[in-house]
Design a protein around this motif. Structure first.
Motif, PDB file in Angstrom:
ATOM      1  N   ARG A  69       0.984  -1.215  -0.012  1.00 26.10           N
ATOM      2  CA  ARG A  69       0.034  -0.037  -0.097  1.00 26.10           C
ATOM      3  C   ARG A  69       0.805   1.292   0.131  1.00 26.10           C
ATOM      4  NH1 ARG A  69      -2.967   3.006  -1.369  1.00 26.10           N
ATOM      5  NH2 ARG A  69      -4.679   3.888  -0.372  1.00 26.10           N
ATOM      6  N   ALA A  70       2.080   1.242   0.690  1.00 31.09           N
ATOM      7  CA  ALA A  70       2.897   2.405   0.681  1.00 31.09           C
ATOM      8  C   ALA A  70       3.463   2.590  -0.698  1.00 31.09           C
ATOM      9  CB  ALA A  70       3.924   2.219   1.554  1.00 31.09           C
ATOM     10  N   GLN A 115       1.905   2.022  -3.369  1.00 26.84           N
ATOM     11  CA  GLN A 115       0.724   2.491  -4.358  1.00 26.84           C
ATOM     12  C   GLN A 115       0.847   4.063  -4.086  1.00 26.84           C
ATOM     13  OE1 GLN A 115      -2.427   0.239  -3.180  1.00 26.84           O
ATOM     14  NE2 GLN A 115      -2.093  -1.375  -4.497  1.00 26.84           N
ATOM     15  N   ILE A 116       0.866   4.324  -2.469  1.00 31.42           N
ATOM     16  CA  ILE A 116       0.766   5.807  -2.381  1.00 31.42           C
ATOM     17  C   ILE A 116       1.855   6.616  -3.004  1.00 31.42           C
ATOM     18  CG2 ILE A 116       0.982   7.332  -0.485  1.00 31.42           C
ATOM     19  CD1 ILE A 116      -0.668   5.368   1.136  1.00 31.42           C
ATOM     20  N   SER A 166       1.409   6.813  -6.877  1.00 32.90           N
ATOM     21  CA  SER A 166       0.142   7.617  -6.950  1.00 32.90           C
ATOM     22  C   SER A 166       0.825   9.420  -7.308  1.00 32.90           C
ATOM     23  CB  SER A 166      -0.721   7.853  -5.928  1.00 32.90           C
ATOM     24  OG  SER A 166      -0.217   8.506  -4.941  1.00 32.90           O
ATOM     25  N   GLU A 206       0.891  11.462  -4.931  1.00 34.08           N
ATOM     26  CA  GLU A 206       0.288  12.310  -3.988  1.00 34.08           C
ATOM     27  C   GLU A 206       1.423  12.915  -2.954  1.00 34.08           C
ATOM     28  OE1 GLU A 206      -2.486  10.385  -0.668  1.00 34.08           O
ATOM     29  OE2 GLU A 206      -2.358   8.909  -2.380  1.00 34.08           O
ATOM     30  N   LEU A 232       6.088   8.609   5.467  1.00 39.58           N
ATOM     31  CA  LEU A 232       5.367   7.208   5.648  1.00 39.58           C
ATOM     32  C   LEU A 232       6.079   6.582   6.877  1.00 39.58           C
ATOM     33  CD1 LEU A 232       5.197   6.232   1.859  1.00 39.58           C
ATOM     34  CD2 LEU A 232       3.130   6.712   3.265  1.00 39.58           C
ATOM     35  N   THR A 254       0.620   7.652   7.194  1.00 40.17           N
ATOM     36  CA  THR A 254       0.839   8.798   6.600  1.00 40.17           C
ATOM     37  C   THR A 254       1.230  10.014   7.568  1.00 40.17           C
ATOM     38  OG1 THR A 254      -1.235   9.526   6.131  1.00 40.17           O
ATOM     39  CG2 THR A 254       0.036   8.002   4.416  1.00 40.17           C
ATOM     40  N   VAL A 261      -3.557   4.281   7.943  1.00 39.16           N
ATOM     41  CA  VAL A 261      -4.134   4.081   6.736  1.00 39.16           C
ATOM     42  C   VAL A 261      -4.780   2.644   6.675  1.00 39.16           C
ATOM     43  CG1 VAL A 261      -3.901   3.594   4.317  1.00 39.16           C
ATOM     44  CG2 VAL A 261      -2.400   5.345   5.319  1.00 39.16           C
TER      45      VAL A 261
END
Lengths: 327, 327
Positions: A129-130, A132-133, A136, A138, A248, A257, A266
């Protein structure tokens, strides 16, 4: 996908249990150090016990190969498996030195065989998931990170070869490599140079138990990795990353986050068994690669770059100076 | 002990509030960039406002000196204060370069003036208790450590000079130095070499906002320091140490020991205000040093060794190679 397993130790058992959770996968063959242990493994997890890897690799009911043998056998078995043309899930480390590592990865590329290296961190909910962030965008570009794997070194599953670096033993090749792998994955930039202190302080063995790595990334980023196999202590298995627009804090099963001077959890979907779920995803990605050419999260090039940093770190520790990596 | 303060900014106010909590201490003089600000400070915290440091230093009701001026004035003011023969509490950094640092520390030694450098970490309950545990020997020798200070860089108290390294600005000299200081204190061995990546990534300024340091300690230990001044993120202010017989996880107000694969909180006596309590202890130690010769937790030699590592790290970042420290 019918899987033949080379090496029937405790990690092979984890894979067999993961395969049992998946539709369309089965264990169909196994070899081990002795025919007895292969037979016992086959009795429990299915398939036929073979005397040699060569016999298993030509078996018509083996579609794919898993290498979970002791580290020193990874490269020779991988070269044999690749020559058979069957897709390969190769446990880390790829090999015990740089030359063998690239021989394996080059052979897979030359033959066109999918070869997924088992860097499991990529398949744990926190780290994936980290990633993916970060991907992304962002949080902007990753700028600095620390990654530590601190744990008891002499777990029940340690064998004699774990104590000898020539045979691929030591905390760094066995466990610390995961902290390095996920840091490099999340930092998302090539490593340009490495400095390291690697030593044996806490155990009566030839191989390392403590290693500290310092990485200079392309683009000005920096990373620090701790590979600490203690005799007595408390465990740490965590990675932190500072990006341009936020930070993170990650473990295999948690992610926070940091923004506005606060940390926020998250939500993650956590399977009952993190390890089995991670290994199951590796198999699904290997099959997708074999069937449709879709590359897995761990590409051979990336796996090779992690191994290169390990070997450069060992060189840095020997020479007590920073080692530049070839671009 | 009647204290004259050179530099009437927000940190001087913290000291004045700490002094007000102590029996036998008072603020009796202050200078600042302008007589107006010195007068305002004196009106609030007591004592007389002086136009110049020279006037304050000869005042008969000033027994001891506090330097809380901007970093670039630390060394010249310290040399002036030391020449007066009055005990000195000198805020970190000692100076903005190695030459001035050793000029100050050598002058204090030559004149025989107590000079306590304000490395406050030594006086926070978490770190000071961790040091006691390490010194007791119950965990054996420290072998590896990580120390991170990650925080918002542009706090309300930042001034123009904070943005310029020539004037002693930057995250490393301002805040990250605390993470380095406490790691060196807890590791309890000389630093032999340092590698560093230091850069300005997140702010429109000349001075650093991100720094990563890698330390080789005498005896084979290794340490990693993160000095991360973010524009957007979550704070971290923590140090972990792995010793031969156990591990430590420390923040200013918390401490855990790791043994038998478990972390256990160590009970700490926490004051209402950590900062004021820490500064009050610095003053008590300076007085004990002046009155009875008892050395404080932060010796001048130790403070000098921390500064040496900072300047070597900057050299390492410039040259992109490991820098050895003079023994």
């Amino acid at each position: 996908m019918r899987v033949g397993i080379l090496g029937a130790g405790w990690w092979a058992e984890q894979h067999a249990q993961a395969l049992a959770t998946l539709e369309g996968f089965a264990v169909t063959g196994v070899t081990s150090g002795s025919l007895e242990s292969a037979t016992a493994f086959a009795a429990q997890y299915g398939g036929s016990a073979y005397r040699t890897a060569g016999e298993l690799l030509v078996a018509p009911d083996v579609d794919a190969v898993l290498i979970t043998a002791p580290h020193e056998y990874h490269a020779p078995l991988a070269l044999q498996a690749i020559a058979s043309g069957k897709p390969l899930l190769l446990e880390k480390p790829v090999a015990t030195n740089a030359e063998d590592t690239h021989a394996v990865l080059n052979a897979a590329r030359a033959v066109g065989v999918p070869c997924l290296v088992g860097f499991t961190s990529h398949y744990f909910p926190g780290f994936s998931r980290a990633k993916q962030i970060i991907d992304s965008g962002e949080l902007g570009r990753p700028l600095s990170g620390q990654s530590v794997f601190q744990k008891r070194w002499m777990e029940a599953n340690r064998r004699d070869w774990h104590l000898n670096r020539e045979r691929g033993g030591g905390m760094l090749l066995t466990a610390g490599i995961h902290a390095l792998d996920r840091l490099m994955w999340l930092m998302d930039a090539p490593v340009q140079a490495v400095s390291a202190v690697i030593g044996t302080h806490l155990h009566d063995q030839q191989a390392d138990d403590l290693a500290s790595l310092f990485l200079r990334f392309a683009g000005g980023g920096a990373g620090m990795v701790g590979s600490y196999g203690y005799a007595q202590g408390g465990p740490i298995n965590a990675t932190t990353i500072l990006c341009e627009a936020g930070s993170l804090r990650v473990t295999p099963d948690s992610l926070e986050t940091g923004q506005e001077d606060r940390w926020t959890a998250v939500p993650l979907i956590l399977p009952d068994n993190l390890t089995l779920a991670a290994l199951a995803q590796e198999w699904l990605e290997l099959r997708a690669w074999a069937e449709s050419g879709q590359l897995p999260r761990v590409t051979p090039e990336f796996a090779g770059s992690v191994m290169d940093v390990v070997f450069a770190a060992e060189e840095s520790a020997r020479q007590e100076r920073e080692i530049r990596l070839n671009p």
